[in-house]
Design a protein around this motif. Structure first.
Motif, PDB file in Angstrom:
ATOM      1  N   LEU A 387       8.290  21.626  45.407  1.00  0.00           N
ATOM      2  CA  LEU A 387       7.498  22.846  45.590  1.00  0.00           C
ATOM      3  C   LEU A 387       6.260  22.758  44.708  1.00  0.00           C
ATOM      4  N   ILE A 388       5.089  22.905  45.315  1.00  0.00           N
ATOM      5  CA  ILE A 388       3.836  22.848  44.557  1.00  0.00           C
ATOM      6  C   ILE A 388       3.031  24.119  44.821  1.00  0.00           C
ATOM      7  N   MET A 389       2.141  24.423  43.894  1.00  0.00           N
ATOM      8  CA  MET A 389       1.325  25.615  43.996  1.00  0.00           C
ATOM      9  C   MET A 389      -0.123  25.253  43.689  1.00  0.00           C
ATOM     10  N   TYR A 390      -1.024  25.682  44.550  1.00  0.00           N
ATOM     11  CA  TYR A 390      -2.442  25.372  44.378  1.00  0.00           C
ATOM     12  C   TYR A 390      -3.217  26.689  44.300  1.00  0.00           C
ATOM     13  N   GLY A 391      -4.065  26.795  43.287  1.00  0.00           N
ATOM     14  CA  GLY A 391      -4.744  28.047  42.993  1.00  0.00           C
ATOM     15  C   GLY A 391      -4.126  28.652  41.749  1.00  0.00           C
ATOM     16  N   ASP A 392      -4.228  29.961  41.606  1.00  0.00           N
ATOM     17  CA  ASP A 392      -3.605  30.616  40.449  1.00  0.00           C
ATOM     18  C   ASP A 392      -2.092  30.449  40.514  1.00  0.00           C
ATOM     19  N   TYR A 393      -1.501  30.092  39.371  1.00  0.00           N
ATOM     20  CA  TYR A 393      -0.053  29.893  39.309  1.00  0.00           C
ATOM     21  C   TYR A 393       0.635  31.253  39.221  1.00  0.00           C
ATOM     22  N   ARG A 394       1.644  31.463  40.070  1.00  0.00           N
ATOM     23  CA  ARG A 394       2.363  32.734  40.108  1.00  0.00           C
ATOM     24  C   ARG A 394       3.841  32.505  39.802  1.00  0.00           C
ATOM     25  N   THR A 395       4.253  32.939  38.624  1.00  0.00           N
ATOM     26  CA  THR A 395       5.626  32.725  38.181  1.00  0.00           C
ATOM     27  C   THR A 395       6.624  33.516  39.010  1.00  0.00           C
ATOM     28  N   SER A 396       6.196  34.616  39.617  1.00  0.00           N
ATOM     29  CA  SER A 396       7.128  35.406  40.424  1.00  0.00           C
ATOM     30  C   SER A 396       7.675  34.592  41.595  1.00  0.00           C
ATOM     31  N   ALA A 397       6.897  33.631  42.090  1.00  0.00           N
ATOM     32  CA  ALA A 397       7.394  32.764  43.162  1.00  0.00           C
ATOM     33  C   ALA A 397       8.554  31.918  42.673  1.00  0.00           C
ATOM     34  N   VAL A 398       8.490  31.495  41.422  1.00  0.00           N
ATOM     35  CA  VAL A 398       9.579  30.715  40.834  1.00  0.00           C
ATOM     36  C   VAL A 398      10.800  31.598  40.628  1.00  0.00           C
ATOM     37  N   PHE A 399      10.579  32.824  40.131  1.00  0.00           N
ATOM     38  CA  PHE A 399      11.695  33.747  39.891  1.00  0.00           C
ATOM     39  C   PHE A 399      12.405  34.099  41.183  1.00  0.00           C
ATOM     40  N   TYR A 400      11.657  34.479  42.193  1.00  0.00           N
ATOM     41  CA  TYR A 400      12.271  34.891  43.451  1.00  0.00           C
ATOM     42  C   TYR A 400      12.730  33.713  44.306  1.00  0.00           C
ATOM     43  N   GLY A 401      12.004  32.606  44.249  1.00  0.00           N
ATOM     44  CA  GLY A 401      12.367  31.455  45.073  1.00  0.00           C
ATOM     45  C   GLY A 401      13.440  30.584  44.469  1.00  0.00           C
ATOM     46  N   ASP A 402      13.733  30.804  43.177  1.00  0.00           N
ATOM     47  CA  ASP A 402      14.775  30.049  42.479  1.00  0.00           C
ATOM     48  C   ASP A 402      14.514  28.546  42.549  1.00  0.00           C
TER      49      ASP A 402
END
Length: 482
Positions: A387-402
Motif C-alpha cells: 500500500l502506497i500513498m502519494y500526496g499528503d500522507y493521511r494516517t487515518s487510512a492506516v488506522f481504518y485500513g489496518d
C-alpha cells in the motif's frame, strides 16, 4: 443526597451526555487524531505499554498517559470512534465538576453552577471534549495543581500542596514538562505579586518533588533506560524545545494569535470577557481586596502570555485559561442568572445539532478523514500486497485500513524529508518508498491524495493502474503483480 452531591451528579451527567453524544458517528480525522489512535492501537497490539510507537517505529511526540487512556477505552468498547473519543469526554465532564467545586468553595454555590455552565458551553471546551487529543486530560491535571495550591494557601492547610505535586506529575505524564513548569510559574508569580516570599519556602519542596518524581519519573526513567539519548533528543529536543524556539506554522506566529483564539474559544460568552477581566482588576483595590479574583486573573493571563511568547502556536494550548475566565465571567454575570440559564439551555441544543448536522458529516465526507478511502481496499488487500500513498500522507487510512502505507516520492527527494533530529522532519516517521522502487512482482494499491491528482500522469503510467474508487478528495488505484 446533599446539595453539592446533587449538583455534581447533574453537572457530570449533562457533561457526559453532551460530550459523548454522537461520538460513534464522527470519524477519526487527520493529522492529529489519527496519530493518537494509531499509536495506541500499535501499543495495544504489541503488548508494550511503555514505548509509544507508530508505523512500527518508536514515537516520542507525547508521553504515554493519553495513549493509556485510549488503550483502556479500546479494551472496554473495541477499536472504534466512540472508544477513541471516550476519555476526552469523560475528562470534559470531570473538568466541569472541578470548576463547580472550586468556584463554590472560593465564592458560593450560585457562582459554581454558573461557572460550570459557562465553561461547559464555551465553543472550544465543547469541541476539544469531543476531540482525540491530550488537552482535556491536561486541563484537569494542570488546573487541579492550581486549585490545590489555592486551597492550601488560602486555608493554611499546606497538606494540599502535596496534591499539587501528584497532579503535576500526572500532567507531565500527559503532556510533558509543561505540566509542572507552567503551573509552578503561575504559583511563583502570584506569590511574588502578593510579596509573600516566605510562602515559597513552605511549598513542601522536598517531599513534594519526591511525589512528583514517583508519579511522573518512573515512565521517563523507563524510556531513558530503554531508548537512551534518542528519547531525550527527540522528546525534549524536538517536541518541546523546538516548539518553543522555532515556529512550526510561521503564518500564525503573530502577537494577536491567542487573543483571537481566546475570544473565539469563549463563544458565546466572549462579549463578557473584557468586562469580566476589568471587574476582576478593579476588585484588587484595598480595603475590599478580592483575593480569589486576583488569583484567577493571574492564572488566566499568564497562560495566554506564556504561550504567546512561544514560537509555535496551537489553538489548544491556552485551553487551561478557560477555567479561571469562566469563573470570572460567572462573577460578572452573577445578577443575570436568568440570562445565563437561557444561554446555557440554548447552547446545549446548538451543540447537539452541531454534532449530528456538522461534525459527523464533515469529518466523514470532506477529506478530514480517509475512513471512506480505506473502505475501498480494506476487504480485498492481502498481507503481501503493498500500500502506497502519494500526496499528503493521511494516517487515518492506516488506522481504518489496518495496513501500513508507504509515502512515495522521487528517490532524490526522500533524504530531505527523513527525520534528522534537528527540524520538524523528526515528525516524518512514516515509512518511505521511492517511486523508482515500487515493486512489480506484488499487487500495489495506490492512494492518490487530491493535491497530487495533476502529478499522477507524470509520475506513474496510468495504463498500468486500475481505478478502484474515486472519492472526490482521493482516488484508490490497483496495479496487479506482473
Amino acid at each position: 443526597m446533599n446539595t453539592t452531591k446533587l449538583d455534581l451528579s447533574i453537572i457530570g451527567i449533562v457533561g457526559l451526555v453532551l460530550y459523548l453524544l454522537g461520538n460513534w458517528a464522527i470519524a477519526v480525522t487527520d493529522p492529529v487524531e489519527s496519530n493518537y489512535t494509531l499509536t495506541a492501537l500499535e501499543m495495544l497490539r504489541s503488548g508494550d505499554y511503555v514505548s509509544p510507537r507508530i508505523y512500527g517505529n518508536y514515537w516520542y511526540d507525547k508521553p504515554a498517559f493519553f495513549y493509556w487512556e485510549l488503550i483502556v477505552a479500546y479494551k472496554l468498547f473495541g477499536v472504534n470512534e466512540f472508544a477513541a473519543r471516550f476519555f476526552p469526554g469523560v475528562f470534559g465532564a470531570l473538568g466541569l465538576m472541578l470548576t463547580y467545586l472550586f468556584a463554590k468553595t472560593i465564592y458560593d454555590r450560585k457562582t459554581g453552577l454558573m461557572a460550570a455552565g459557562i465553561l461547559g458551553t464555551c465553543f472550544e471546551y465543547w469541541l476539544l471534549s469531543k476531540t482525540i487529543i491530550t488537552d482535556l486530560t491536561l486541563f484537569v491535571f494542570f488546573n487541579g495543581v492550581l486549585m490545590a495550591f489555592y486551597m492550601g494557601y488560602s486555608t493554611g492547610r499546606r497538606s494540599w500542596y502535596y496534591l499539587c505535586y501528584i497532579l503535576a506529575g500526572l500532567a507531565t505524564l500527559d503532556k510533558g514538562p509543561i505540566g509542572i513548569l507552567l503551573p509552578g510559574f503561575i504559583i511563583l508569580v502570584y506569590l511574588c505579586i502578593r510579596r509573600d516570599f516566605r510562602e515559597i519556602l513552605r511549598l513542601k519542596w522536598i517531599l513534594g518533588l519526591a511525589l512528583y518524581i514517583i508519579t511522573a519519573g518512573s515512565w521517563y526513567y523507563a524510556m531513558y533506560t530503554i531508548h537512551g539519548m534518542d528519547f531525550i533528543n527527540n522528546f525534549l529536543g524536538v517536541h518541546n524545545f523546538l516548539r518553543a524556539t522555532q515556529s512550526e506554522h510561521e503564518q500564525w506566529n503573530v502577537w494577536w494569535y491567542y487573543t483571537m483564539i481566546f475570544f473565539a474559544g469563549c463563544l458565546p460568552w466572549c462579549w463578557t470577557l473584557p468586562a469580566a477581566i476589568w471587574k476582576a482588576i478593579k476588585r484588587q483595590q484595598l480595603p475590599q481586596l478580592d483575593m480569589p479574583a486576583g488569583f484567577l486573573l493571574t492564572w488566566s493571563l499568564i497562560v495566554n502570555i506564556f504561550y504567546q511568547c512561544m514560537a509555535t502556536k496551537y489553538t489548544t494550548y491556552t485551553l487551561p485559561g478557560l477555567l479561571p475566565i469562566a469563573i470570572l465571567m460567572a462573577c460578572y454575570l452573577y445578577k443575570r442568572e436568568t440570562l445565563v440559564k437561557r444561554t446555557v439551555a440554548v447552547m446545549l441544543v446548538v451543540y447537539v445539532v452541531l454534532t449530528f448536522a456538522v461534525a459527523a458529516p464533515v469529518c466523514n465526507t470532506n477529506g478530514y478523514s480517509f475512513k471512506n478511502v480505506a473502505a475501498v481496499y480494506k476487504d480485498q488487500i492481502k498481507e503481501d500486497d503493498v500500500l502506497i500513498m502519494y500526496g499528503d500522507y493521511r494516517t487515518s487510512a492506516v488506522f481504518y485500513g489496518d495496513k501500513i502505507a508507504y509515502k512515495v516520492e522521487r528517490a532524490e527527494s526522500i533524504p530531505g524529508m527523513l527525520p534528522d533530529g534537528k527540524s520538524w522532519n523528526a515528525k516524518n516517521v512514516m515509512p518511505f518508498m521511492a517511486i523508482e522502487d515500487i515493486p512489480t512482482d506484488k499487487n500495489v494499491y495506490l492512494i492518490l491524495q487530491e493535491k497530487a491528482f495533476e502529478r499522477f500522469d507524470k509520475e506513474f503510467n496510468p495504463d498500468e493502474w486500475q481505478l478502484l474508487g474515486d472519492i472526490e478528495y482521493a482516488r484508490v488505484y490497483l496495479r496487479k503483480a506482473k
